[in-house]
Scaffold this motif. Structure first.
Motif, PDB file in Angstrom:
ATOM      1  N   PHE B 182      89.824 148.008  66.486  1.00 17.46           N
ATOM      2  CA  PHE B 182      88.705 148.157  67.484  1.00 17.46           C
ATOM      3  C   PHE B 182      88.348 146.695  67.589  1.00 17.46           C
ATOM      4  CE2 PHE B 182      88.934 152.030  64.984  1.00 17.46           C
ATOM      5  CZ  PHE B 182      89.332 153.100  65.806  1.00 17.46           C
ATOM      6  N   PRO B 183      88.734 145.924  68.388  1.00 21.93           N
ATOM      7  CA  PRO B 183      88.169 144.539  68.263  1.00 21.93           C
ATOM      8  C   PRO B 183      86.973 144.341  68.854  1.00 21.93           C
ATOM      9  CG  PRO B 183      90.455 144.716  69.586  1.00 21.93           C
ATOM     10  CD  PRO B 183      89.864 146.122  69.096  1.00 21.93           C
ATOM     11  N   GLU B 184      86.249 145.271  69.727  1.00 19.49           N
ATOM     12  CA  GLU B 184      84.986 145.194  70.154  1.00 19.49           C
ATOM     13  C   GLU B 184      83.906 145.552  69.252  1.00 19.49           C
ATOM     14  OE1 GLU B 184      86.982 147.734  70.528  1.00 19.49           O
ATOM     15  OE2 GLU B 184      85.888 149.692  70.528  1.00 19.49           O
ATOM     16  N   ILE B 185      84.102 145.956  68.157  1.00 18.80           N
ATOM     17  CA  ILE B 185      82.896 146.181  67.263  1.00 18.80           C
ATOM     18  C   ILE B 185      82.736 144.975  66.553  1.00 18.80           C
ATOM     19  CG2 ILE B 185      83.843 148.410  66.724  1.00 18.80           C
ATOM     20  CD1 ILE B 185      84.461 147.476  63.689  1.00 18.80           C
ATOM     21  N   SER B 186      81.176 144.729  66.234  1.00 20.73           N
ATOM     22  CA  SER B 186      80.687 143.518  65.462  1.00 20.73           C
ATOM     23  C   SER B 186      80.687 143.763  63.975  1.00 20.73           C
ATOM     24  CB  SER B 186      79.154 143.298  66.222  1.00 20.73           C
ATOM     25  OG  SER B 186      78.402 142.733  65.310  1.00 20.73           O
ATOM     26  N   THR B 187      81.344 142.962  63.374  1.00 17.74           N
ATOM     27  CA  THR B 187      81.608 143.356  61.906  1.00 17.74           C
ATOM     28  C   THR B 187      80.372 143.081  61.101  1.00 17.74           C
ATOM     29  OG1 THR B 187      82.456 140.924  61.678  1.00 17.74           O
ATOM     30  CG2 THR B 187      84.130 143.003  61.701  1.00 17.74           C
ATOM     31  N   PRO B 188      79.373 141.953  61.357  1.00 18.57           N
ATOM     32  CA  PRO B 188      78.136 141.990  60.351  1.00 18.57           C
ATOM     33  C   PRO B 188      77.409 143.184  60.304  1.00 18.57           C
ATOM     34  CG  PRO B 188      78.414 139.968  61.725  1.00 18.57           C
ATOM     35  CD  PRO B 188      79.533 140.993  62.570  1.00 18.57           C
ATOM     36  N   LEU B 189      77.138 143.804  61.899  1.00 17.57           N
ATOM     37  CA  LEU B 189      76.386 144.971  61.645  1.00 17.57           C
ATOM     38  C   LEU B 189      76.743 146.083  60.983  1.00 17.57           C
ATOM     39  CD1 LEU B 189      75.778 145.256  65.485  1.00 17.57           C
ATOM     40  CD2 LEU B 189      74.356 144.028  63.914  1.00 17.57           C
ATOM     41  N   VAL B 190      78.109 146.178  61.002  1.00 11.41           N
ATOM     42  CA  VAL B 190      78.731 147.266  60.258  1.00 11.41           C
ATOM     43  C   VAL B 190      78.662 147.056  58.486  1.00 11.41           C
ATOM     44  CG1 VAL B 190      80.874 148.696  59.710  1.00 11.41           C
ATOM     45  CG2 VAL B 190      80.266 148.047  62.202  1.00 11.41           C
ATOM     46  N   LEU B 191      79.163 145.897  58.489  1.00 12.59           N
ATOM     47  CA  LEU B 191      79.115 145.391  56.787  1.00 12.59           C
ATOM     48  C   LEU B 191      77.765 145.501  56.402  1.00 12.59           C
ATOM     49  CD1 LEU B 191      81.094 144.185  54.805  1.00 12.59           C
ATOM     50  CD2 LEU B 191      80.426 141.939  55.529  1.00 12.59           C
ATOM     51  N   VAL B 192      76.910 144.869  57.096  1.00 16.01           N
ATOM     52  CA  VAL B 192      75.270 144.938  56.325  1.00 16.01           C
ATOM     53  C   VAL B 192      75.097 146.176  56.312  1.00 16.01           C
ATOM     54  CG1 VAL B 192      73.013 144.401  56.730  1.00 16.01           C
ATOM     55  CG2 VAL B 192      74.741 142.627  57.193  1.00 16.01           C
ATOM     56  N   GLY B 193      75.210 147.300  57.373  1.00 18.87           N
ATOM     57  CA  GLY B 193      74.757 148.511  57.228  1.00 18.87           C
ATOM     58  C   GLY B 193      75.482 149.383  56.124  1.00 18.87           C
ATOM     59  N   GLY B 194      76.778 149.151  55.735  1.00 21.30           N
ATOM     60  CA  GLY B 194      77.381 149.805  54.778  1.00 21.30           C
ATOM     61  C   GLY B 194      77.005 149.274  53.531  1.00 21.30           C
ATOM     62  N   LEU B 195      76.816 147.892  53.209  1.00 18.93           N
ATOM     63  CA  LEU B 195      76.414 147.548  51.998  1.00 18.93           C
ATOM     64  C   LEU B 195      74.787 147.784  51.571  1.00 18.93           C
ATOM     65  CD1 LEU B 195      78.372 144.133  51.944  1.00 18.93           C
ATOM     66  CD2 LEU B 195      78.955 146.254  50.716  1.00 18.93           C
ATOM     67  N   MET B 196      74.132 148.225  52.552  1.00 20.77           N
ATOM     68  CA  MET B 196      72.685 148.389  52.362  1.00 20.77           C
ATOM     69  C   MET B 196      72.501 149.514  51.095  1.00 20.77           C
ATOM     70  SD  MET B 196      70.201 146.820  53.192  1.00 20.77           S
ATOM     71  CE  MET B 196      68.851 148.197  52.940  1.00 20.77           C
ATOM     72  N   VAL B 197      73.487 150.368  50.966  1.00 21.85           N
ATOM     73  CA  VAL B 197      73.114 151.413  50.174  1.00 21.85           C
ATOM     74  C   VAL B 197      73.497 151.001  48.739  1.00 21.85           C
ATOM     75  CG1 VAL B 197      74.107 153.216  51.773  1.00 21.85           C
ATOM     76  CG2 VAL B 197      75.798 152.244  50.233  1.00 21.85           C
ATOM     77  N   LEU B 198      73.969 149.681  48.528  1.00 23.68           N
ATOM     78  CA  LEU B 198      73.979 149.136  47.210  1.00 23.68           C
ATOM     79  C   LEU B 198      72.939 148.393  46.837  1.00 23.68           C
ATOM     80  CD1 LEU B 198      77.747 148.003  47.351  1.00 23.68           C
ATOM     81  CD2 LEU B 198      76.866 150.142  46.571  1.00 23.68           C
ATOM     82  N   VAL B 199      71.998 147.971  47.921  1.00 26.95           N
ATOM     83  CA  VAL B 199      70.829 147.223  47.590  1.00 26.95           C
ATOM     84  C   VAL B 199      69.808 147.682  46.466  1.00 26.95           C
ATOM     85  CG1 VAL B 199      68.668 146.211  48.479  1.00 26.95           C
ATOM     86  CG2 VAL B 199      70.963 145.821  49.730  1.00 26.95           C
ATOM     87  N   PRO B 200      69.327 147.192  45.549  1.00 23.99           N
ATOM     88  CA  PRO B 200      68.496 147.876  44.426  1.00 23.99           C
ATOM     89  C   PRO B 200      67.154 148.024  44.961  1.00 23.99           C
ATOM     90  CG  PRO B 200      69.084 145.618  43.890  1.00 23.99           C
ATOM     91  CD  PRO B 200      69.680 145.739  45.070  1.00 23.99           C
ATOM     92  N   GLY B 201      66.757 148.996  45.826  1.00 18.00           N
ATOM     93  CA  GLY B 201      65.359 148.920  46.442  1.00 18.00           C
ATOM     94  C   GLY B 201      64.304 149.327  45.208  1.00 18.00           C
ATOM     95  N   VAL B 202      64.603 150.490  44.616  1.00 19.13           N
ATOM     96  CA  VAL B 202      63.674 150.533  43.512  1.00 19.13           C
ATOM     97  C   VAL B 202      63.467 149.534  42.598  1.00 19.13           C
ATOM     98  CG1 VAL B 202      62.997 152.181  41.561  1.00 19.13           C
ATOM     99  CG2 VAL B 202      64.405 153.023  43.375  1.00 19.13           C
TER     100      VAL B 202
END
Lengths: 142, 246
Positions: B182-202
């Motif tokens: 799907f060449p129209e998608i913007s990879t940074p948005l998706v990548l950051v959204g996906g990796l956010m769940v690994l951010v150690p918020g607590v």
């Protein structure tokens, strides 16, 4: 930003905070409040950011999150952290970390450092917003 | 009697600390619980260990508990907090309190619920960043991959650094593969959204609150942990980005 956009942003922040709250295993009776705290904080960010830029807006939003979390935590009899942690999630500068990595990878160290500096400033603003309100509430307790 | 009290206080402190609670909260709770039972308590807590001395009538008992792992569990923090409050009010006996703390170990959410939450969180975060339509669908699966890779690696006792690099590398590869179709998608948005769940918020929030409370040692070491995780996530995705550009 139209009213429709704002509603969507509010909903997205609500769901993002709620999703993270479940990921961090928040008790079910607090889930709604934690999501609400995150959504209201994000609205605060959106309200301030056109006038002041990202860093100050993040500070205001983090302060709003902390204030709501502290007030609600008394009423719900739970540590304020449980509500504040999911609440700050929409403010985390993930995009800037990515951009700095991309700059460094292209050999543009100056651009990369610029983004790193902004990331640290925003992270500092989150910390500062949480810290100021949190310590004020601990003053009140004694 | 002495050793039962030490066990209870140590169990409460360990549960708080391994769930991501602040060091000052852990110390305060341990002291409050000891006082409620009529003992004097000195607790010295760091993110990697608990030192506890409990005393009564000039008799002292000291125990050290080494902490090797930290997770994020707000439910347990709230639970131990409630137990210590009830203990201080005198609504709980020692035995009841020990039992309640043991009961807190049960999982509060099923894996299915957590997976669903991860996907909702990734999608919403991508939306906040400006992602729409196809990007949201790709982000949901990115979050799913990030979460499952971490869980699988947890079974092999991988340390947080390795698991951060591995999951961000795999998520980034998936995202670039998705862009191929799907060449129209913007990879940074998706990548950051996906990796956010690994951010150690607590860990980040606890670090801030500890530093403000004057727990400088614990606060800075937690902040260093959070920075190391962020660096691992960046390194993993940089590796994938480099490969795909090459």
């Amino acid at each position: 930003m139209t009213f429709y956009d704002l509603t969507l942003q509010f909903l997205a922040a609500f769901l993002a905070s709620g999703g993270f709250a479940v990921l961090y295993k928040i008790p079910l009776n607090l889930l709604y409040y934690a999501s609400l705290v995150g959504a209201v904080g994000w609205l605060g960010y959106l309200a301030v950011v056109p006038f002041s830029g990202a860093v100050f807006a993040t500070f205001v939003a983090a302060a709003v999150v902390s204030l709501l979390a502290e007030e609600l935590s008394r009423f719900l009899k739970t540590p304020a952290t449980t509500l504040a942690v999911p609440g700050i999630i929409p403010l985390v500068p993930g995009m800037r970390v990515y951009r700095s990595m991309e700059y460094f990878l292209q050999g543009d160290n100056l651009g990369g450092l610029n983004e790193v500096a902004m990331t640290l400033l925003i992270a500092g603003a989150i910390a500062f917003g949480l810290a100021v309100i949190g310590s004020m509430f601990r003053l009140k307790k004694r | 009697m002495h050793s039962e009290v030490v066990d209870l206080i140590l169990a409460a402190g360990e549960m708080l600390l391994t769930s991501g609670a602040e060091v000052y909260r852990t110390e305060e709770t341990m002291e409050r619980m000891g006082k409620a039972l009529g003992y004097s308590v000195e607790a010295y807590v760091t993110p990697t260990g608990i030192f506890l001395t409990v005393g009564k009538d000039q008799e002292f008992l000291t125990r050290i508990r080494r902490i090797h792992y930290r997770t994020e569990d707000l439910g347990r923090i709230a639970g131990v907090n409630a137990i210590s409050r009830e203990l201080a009010k005198g609504d709980l006996t020692l035995q009841e309190a020990s039992q309640r703390i043991k009961d807190l170990r049960g999982l509060s959410y099923t894996t299915f619920q957590r997976v669903l939450a991860v996907m909702v969180a990734s999608v919403s975060f991508t939306f906040i960043l400006g992602g729409r339509q196809m990007e949201l669908i790709v982000a949901a699966i990115a979050g799913l991959i990030a979460f499952s890779v971490t869980k699988v690696l947890e079974h092999f006792n991988a340390n947080y650094y390795l698991s951060g690099i591995a999951s961000s590398f795999l998520v980034a590869n998936y995202v670039y593969l998705a862009q191929y179709f799907f060449p129209e998608i913007s990879t940074p948005l998706v990548l950051v959204g996906g990796l956010m769940v690994l951010v150690p918020g607590v860990a980040i929030a606890s670090a801030v609150r500890d530093i403000v409370q004057g727990e400088l040692l614990s606060g800075t070491s937690r902040a260093a942990e959070a920075l190391a995780i962020a660096a691992a996530l960046a390194a993993g995705s940089a590796l994938a980005l480099g490969l795909w550009r090459w």
